[in-house]
Write a protein that holds these residues in place. Structure first.
Motif, PDB file in Angstrom:
ATOM      1  N   GLU A   1       0.834  -1.202   0.000  1.00  0.00           N
ATOM      2  CA  GLU A   1       0.000   0.000   0.000  1.00  0.00           C
ATOM      3  C   GLU A   1       0.865   1.247   0.000  1.00  0.00           C
ATOM      4  O   GLU A   1       0.619   2.199  -0.730  1.00  0.00           O
ATOM      5  CB  GLU A   1      -0.935  -0.012   1.210  1.00  0.00           C
ATOM      6  CG  GLU A   1      -2.102  -0.950   1.019  1.00  0.00           C
ATOM      7  CD  GLU A   1      -3.067  -0.922   2.178  1.00  0.00           C
ATOM      8  OE1 GLU A   1      -2.728  -0.347   3.232  1.00  0.00           O
ATOM      9  OE2 GLU A   1      -4.146  -1.493   2.021  1.00  0.00           O
TER      10      GLU A   1
ATOM     11  N   PHE B   1       2.324   1.555  -3.696  1.00  0.00           N
ATOM     12  CA  PHE B   1       1.512   1.709  -4.901  1.00  0.00           C
ATOM     13  C   PHE B   1       0.330   2.655  -4.782  1.00  0.00           C
ATOM     14  O   PHE B   1      -0.083   3.229  -5.775  1.00  0.00           O
ATOM     15  CB  PHE B   1       0.962   0.345  -5.338  1.00  0.00           C
ATOM     16  CG  PHE B   1       1.980  -0.538  -5.965  1.00  0.00           C
ATOM     17  CD1 PHE B   1       2.483  -1.627  -5.289  1.00  0.00           C
ATOM     18  CD2 PHE B   1       2.443  -0.280  -7.241  1.00  0.00           C
ATOM     19  CE1 PHE B   1       3.417  -2.450  -5.863  1.00  0.00           C
ATOM     20  CE2 PHE B   1       3.379  -1.099  -7.829  1.00  0.00           C
ATOM     21  CZ  PHE B   1       3.875  -2.193  -7.132  1.00  0.00           C
ATOM     22  N   LEU B   2      -0.257   2.798  -3.589  1.00  0.00           N
ATOM     23  CA  LEU B   2      -1.512   3.537  -3.497  1.00  0.00           C
ATOM     24  C   LEU B   2      -1.377   4.967  -3.957  1.00  0.00           C
ATOM     25  O   LEU B   2      -0.408   5.636  -3.636  1.00  0.00           O
ATOM     26  CB  LEU B   2      -2.015   3.559  -2.048  1.00  0.00           C
ATOM     27  CG  LEU B   2      -2.800   2.375  -1.531  1.00  0.00           C
ATOM     28  CD1 LEU B   2      -3.695   2.837  -0.420  1.00  0.00           C
ATOM     29  CD2 LEU B   2      -3.655   1.783  -2.624  1.00  0.00           C
ATOM     30  N   ASP B   3      -2.374   5.456  -4.690  1.00  0.00           N
ATOM     31  CA  ASP B   3      -2.430   6.853  -5.120  1.00  0.00           C
ATOM     32  C   ASP B   3      -1.303   7.196  -6.082  1.00  0.00           C
ATOM     33  O   ASP B   3      -0.953   8.360  -6.245  1.00  0.00           O
ATOM     34  CB  ASP B   3      -2.365   7.792  -3.889  1.00  0.00           C
ATOM     35  CG  ASP B   3      -3.201   9.038  -4.127  1.00  0.00           C
ATOM     36  OD1 ASP B   3      -2.932  10.048  -3.470  1.00  0.00           O
ATOM     37  OD2 ASP B   3      -4.096   8.991  -4.987  1.00  0.00           O
TER      38      ASP B   3
ATOM     39  N   ILE C   1       0.383   4.119 -12.682  1.00  0.00           N
ATOM     40  CA  ILE C   1       1.233   3.222 -13.477  1.00  0.00           C
ATOM     41  C   ILE C   1       0.867   3.469 -14.929  1.00  0.00           C
ATOM     42  O   ILE C   1      -0.315   3.463 -15.289  1.00  0.00           O
ATOM     43  CB  ILE C   1       0.972   1.751 -13.105  1.00  0.00           C
ATOM     44  CG1 ILE C   1       1.235   1.531 -11.618  1.00  0.00           C
ATOM     45  CG2 ILE C   1       1.865   0.832 -13.927  1.00  0.00           C
ATOM     46  CD1 ILE C   1       1.082   0.109 -11.182  1.00  0.00           C
TER      47      ILE C   1
ATOM     48  N   LEU D   1      -1.835   1.680 -17.089  1.00  0.00           N
ATOM     49  CA  LEU D   1      -2.724   0.903 -16.238  1.00  0.00           C
ATOM     50  C   LEU D   1      -3.660   1.806 -15.461  1.00  0.00           C
ATOM     51  O   LEU D   1      -4.744   1.406 -15.079  1.00  0.00           O
ATOM     52  CB  LEU D   1      -1.937   0.068 -15.223  1.00  0.00           C
ATOM     53  CG  LEU D   1      -1.397  -1.269 -15.686  1.00  0.00           C
ATOM     54  CD1 LEU D   1      -0.888  -2.044 -14.501  1.00  0.00           C
ATOM     55  CD2 LEU D   1      -2.469  -2.077 -16.367  1.00  0.00           C
TER      56      LEU D   1
ATOM     57  N   ILE E   1      -5.902   2.368  -6.847  1.00  0.00           N
ATOM     58  CA  ILE E   1      -6.844   2.758  -5.819  1.00  0.00           C
ATOM     59  C   ILE E   1      -6.622   1.926  -4.554  1.00  0.00           C
ATOM     60  O   ILE E   1      -6.525   2.454  -3.456  1.00  0.00           O
ATOM     61  CB  ILE E   1      -8.287   2.556  -6.311  1.00  0.00           C
ATOM     62  CG1 ILE E   1      -8.544   3.374  -7.569  1.00  0.00           C
ATOM     63  CG2 ILE E   1      -9.282   2.882  -5.247  1.00  0.00           C
ATOM     64  CD1 ILE E   1      -8.782   4.811  -7.305  1.00  0.00           C
ATOM     65  N   SER E   2      -6.599   0.582  -4.727  1.00  0.00           N
ATOM     66  CA  SER E   2      -6.584  -0.298  -3.558  1.00  0.00           C
ATOM     67  C   SER E   2      -5.922  -1.613  -3.898  1.00  0.00           C
ATOM     68  O   SER E   2      -5.937  -2.014  -5.045  1.00  0.00           O
ATOM     69  CB  SER E   2      -8.026  -0.649  -3.195  1.00  0.00           C
ATOM     70  OG  SER E   2      -8.414  -0.001  -2.047  1.00  0.00           O
ATOM     71  N   ILE E   3      -5.403  -2.299  -2.854  1.00  0.00           N
ATOM     72  CA  ILE E   3      -4.963  -3.677  -3.056  1.00  0.00           C
ATOM     73  C   ILE E   3      -6.205  -4.546  -2.879  1.00  0.00           C
ATOM     74  O   ILE E   3      -6.839  -4.511  -1.819  1.00  0.00           O
ATOM     75  CB  ILE E   3      -3.908  -4.082  -2.005  1.00  0.00           C
ATOM     76  CG1 ILE E   3      -2.800  -3.037  -1.933  1.00  0.00           C
ATOM     77  CG2 ILE E   3      -3.359  -5.448  -2.308  1.00  0.00           C
ATOM     78  CD1 ILE E   3      -1.832  -3.063  -3.048  1.00  0.00           C
TER      79      ILE E   3
ATOM     80  N   ILE F   1      -7.012  -2.699  -7.571  1.00  0.00           N
ATOM     81  CA  ILE F   1      -8.079  -1.973  -8.255  1.00  0.00           C
ATOM     82  C   ILE F   1      -7.463  -0.734  -8.880  1.00  0.00           C
ATOM     83  O   ILE F   1      -6.823   0.068  -8.191  1.00  0.00           O
ATOM     84  CB  ILE F   1      -9.176  -1.536  -7.266  1.00  0.00           C
ATOM     85  CG1 ILE F   1      -9.721  -2.730  -6.516  1.00  0.00           C
ATOM     86  CG2 ILE F   1     -10.299  -0.840  -7.999  1.00  0.00           C
ATOM     87  CD1 ILE F   1     -10.794  -2.359  -5.529  1.00  0.00           C
TER      88      ILE F   1
ATOM     89  N   ARG G   1      -9.172   3.493 -14.374  1.00  0.00           N
ATOM     90  CA  ARG G   1      -8.736   3.705 -15.751  1.00  0.00           C
ATOM     91  C   ARG G   1      -9.990   3.873 -16.603  1.00  0.00           C
ATOM     92  O   ARG G   1     -10.591   2.902 -17.039  1.00  0.00           O
ATOM     93  CB  ARG G   1      -7.924   2.499 -16.232  1.00  0.00           C
ATOM     94  CG  ARG G   1      -7.392   2.668 -17.643  1.00  0.00           C
ATOM     95  CD  ARG G   1      -6.429   1.562 -18.021  1.00  0.00           C
ATOM     96  NE  ARG G   1      -7.079   0.331 -18.406  1.00  0.00           N
ATOM     97  CZ  ARG G   1      -6.872  -0.835 -17.783  1.00  0.00           C
ATOM     98  NH1 ARG G   1      -6.077  -0.895 -16.755  1.00  0.00           N
ATOM     99  NH2 ARG G   1      -7.481  -1.916 -18.181  1.00  0.00           N
TER     100      ARG G   1
ATOM    101  N   GLY H   1     -12.572  14.376  -6.946  1.00  0.00           N
ATOM    102  CA  GLY H   1     -12.270  14.171  -5.530  1.00  0.00           C
ATOM    103  C   GLY H   1     -10.965  13.425  -5.370  1.00  0.00           C
ATOM    104  O   GLY H   1      -9.996  13.938  -4.814  1.00  0.00           O
ATOM    105  N   PHE H   2     -10.908  12.179  -5.911  1.00  0.00           N
ATOM    106  CA  PHE H   2      -9.665  11.431  -5.798  1.00  0.00           C
ATOM    107  C   PHE H   2      -8.789  11.614  -7.035  1.00  0.00           C
ATOM    108  O   PHE H   2      -7.642  11.195  -7.063  1.00  0.00           O
ATOM    109  CB  PHE H   2      -9.952   9.940  -5.568  1.00  0.00           C
ATOM    110  CG  PHE H   2     -10.768   9.297  -6.659  1.00  0.00           C
ATOM    111  CD1 PHE H   2     -12.144   9.352  -6.638  1.00  0.00           C
ATOM    112  CD2 PHE H   2     -10.151   8.626  -7.702  1.00  0.00           C
ATOM    113  CE1 PHE H   2     -12.905   8.760  -7.627  1.00  0.00           C
ATOM    114  CE2 PHE H   2     -10.903   8.034  -8.694  1.00  0.00           C
ATOM    115  CZ  PHE H   2     -12.282   8.103  -8.653  1.00  0.00           C
TER     116      PHE H   2
END
Lengths: 193, 146
Positions: free
Chosen positions: A31, A34-36, A39, A42, A46-48, A75, A78, A102-103
């Motif tokens: 986490e 990779f999070l936020d 790639i 890809l 967002i999440s594992i 997740i 894309r 937002g994100f």
């Protein structure tokens, strides 16, 4: 909007995490890694989602940390070409609109993909900022930041990292979504409901 | 890092929201105790405002089953589930060449969407507000009469 991607990664687990159960320690490391982050090709992580397999655990000589080869699914955000997404207006200037989820903030609607015929009304005092107005059947429909704006994804680009950046320029955006408002049913929801 | 499979499956907004909820996103008001990162909370906030927040697994499965008769592409079905259009004009950007392919069937499709997929709270709120105003008007008239 969201896809699952299967990724294999060789991970170094620092020694201070050795007291945790292995699944938890590896998930925490992944986490943080990779999070936020984006790639290329890809999308935005967002999440594992889950971990398929954890291999290895060998400690190389001269190092206190153990190395694992992890196969897991993530997740990814894309958007595909042609997808309709509801977003909020962030900025509106002469070059077009900037929308935000937002994100994820880097959604551009360039002015040639806004519904025709259109007009730009500059704000008093600042000639670059302003709002766009759509003229239809004699009525004026402005694009305001009141409610959500639906746009269709035109394409997604992943610009490569710049070698040098001046200090005053905007922060680098690794993933840019270009949207269009040029069809029935797109634009602020209040236009159609 | 090696990408084994770039596309291992599409997820609807509801599935991502359910995944975040199962990890405890909705129950924690302080947002510190639940094992969810701040960036994941932003995704959760966004999804709670879309139509996905009131959907259920059964409603999505039954929607996919019923939409087979309209011969829609998978991307169009995904768009329909995520956006939940409530009128014909909202279907137009989702289904390409809507008039040629479906003609009259568009209205049936809208009816089916409204029946099978639950109403998102933003649409329910505007209905509630209308009823609330009517009650106010009635009470005002009664007070004046007495």
């Amino acid at each position: 909007m969201f896809y699952l991607s299967k990724i294999e990664h060789t991970l170094r687990l620092p020694p201070h995490l050795l007291n945790l159960p292995i699944n938890q320690a590896i998930k925490g490391e992944l986490e943080g890694l990779f999070l936020d982050k984006v790639i290329a090709d890809l999308g935005l992580c967002i999440s594992i989602y889950d971990i398929h397999s954890i291999d290895g655990g060998f400690i190389t000589p001269g190092d206190g940390a153990s190395t694992y080869t992890v196969m897991f699914r993530m997740i990814m955000f894309r958007p595909f070409v042609g997808e309709v997404i509801a977003a909020k207006l962030k900025e509106s200037d002469r070059e077009g609109l900037k929308l935000s989820l937002g994100f994820f903030d880097d959604i551009h609607v360039p002015e040639h993909l806004l519904p025709m015929p259109k007009q730009f009304e500059p704000e008093s005092g600042n000639s670059n900022q302003g709002r766009w107005i759509w003229e239809f059947n004699g009525d004026n429909y402005p694009i305001d930041a009141v409610d959500e704006i639906r746009f269709r994804v035109h394409h997604v680009t992943y610009p490569s990292l710049p070698v040098e950046q001046e200090k005053a320029s905007k922060p680098f955006a690794p993933m840019i979504v270009i949207g269009s408002l040029d069809a029935d049913g797109l634009g602020p929801i209040s236009w159609w409901v | 890092m090696k990408i084994v499979k770039a596309n291992d499956g599409v997820l609807t907004n509801f599935e991502v929201l359910n995944f975040l909820r199962s990890r405890g996103a909705g129950k924690d008001l302080t947002r510190v105790i639940a094992p969810i990162a701040p960036s994941e909370f932003k995704v959760y906030d966004y999804l709670e405002q879309t139509a996905a927040c009131s959907q259920t697994r059964e409603s999505i499965i039954s929607f996919v089953g019923k939409s087979k008769q309209y011969k829609l592409a998978e991307a169009e079905i995904l768009n329909l589930i995520n956006i939940r259009p409530s009128s014909v004009v909202e279907i137009d950007p989702i289904v390409e060449e809507c008039d040629k392919r479906m003609g009259e069937g568009v209205e049936e499709l809208v009816e089916m969407v409204l029946q099978v997929l639950p109403t998102p709270p933003s649409q329910m709120q505007s209905d509630d507000q209308v009823e609330f105003n009517k009650d106010d008007v009635r009470e005002g008239q009664e007070v004046e009469a007495s």
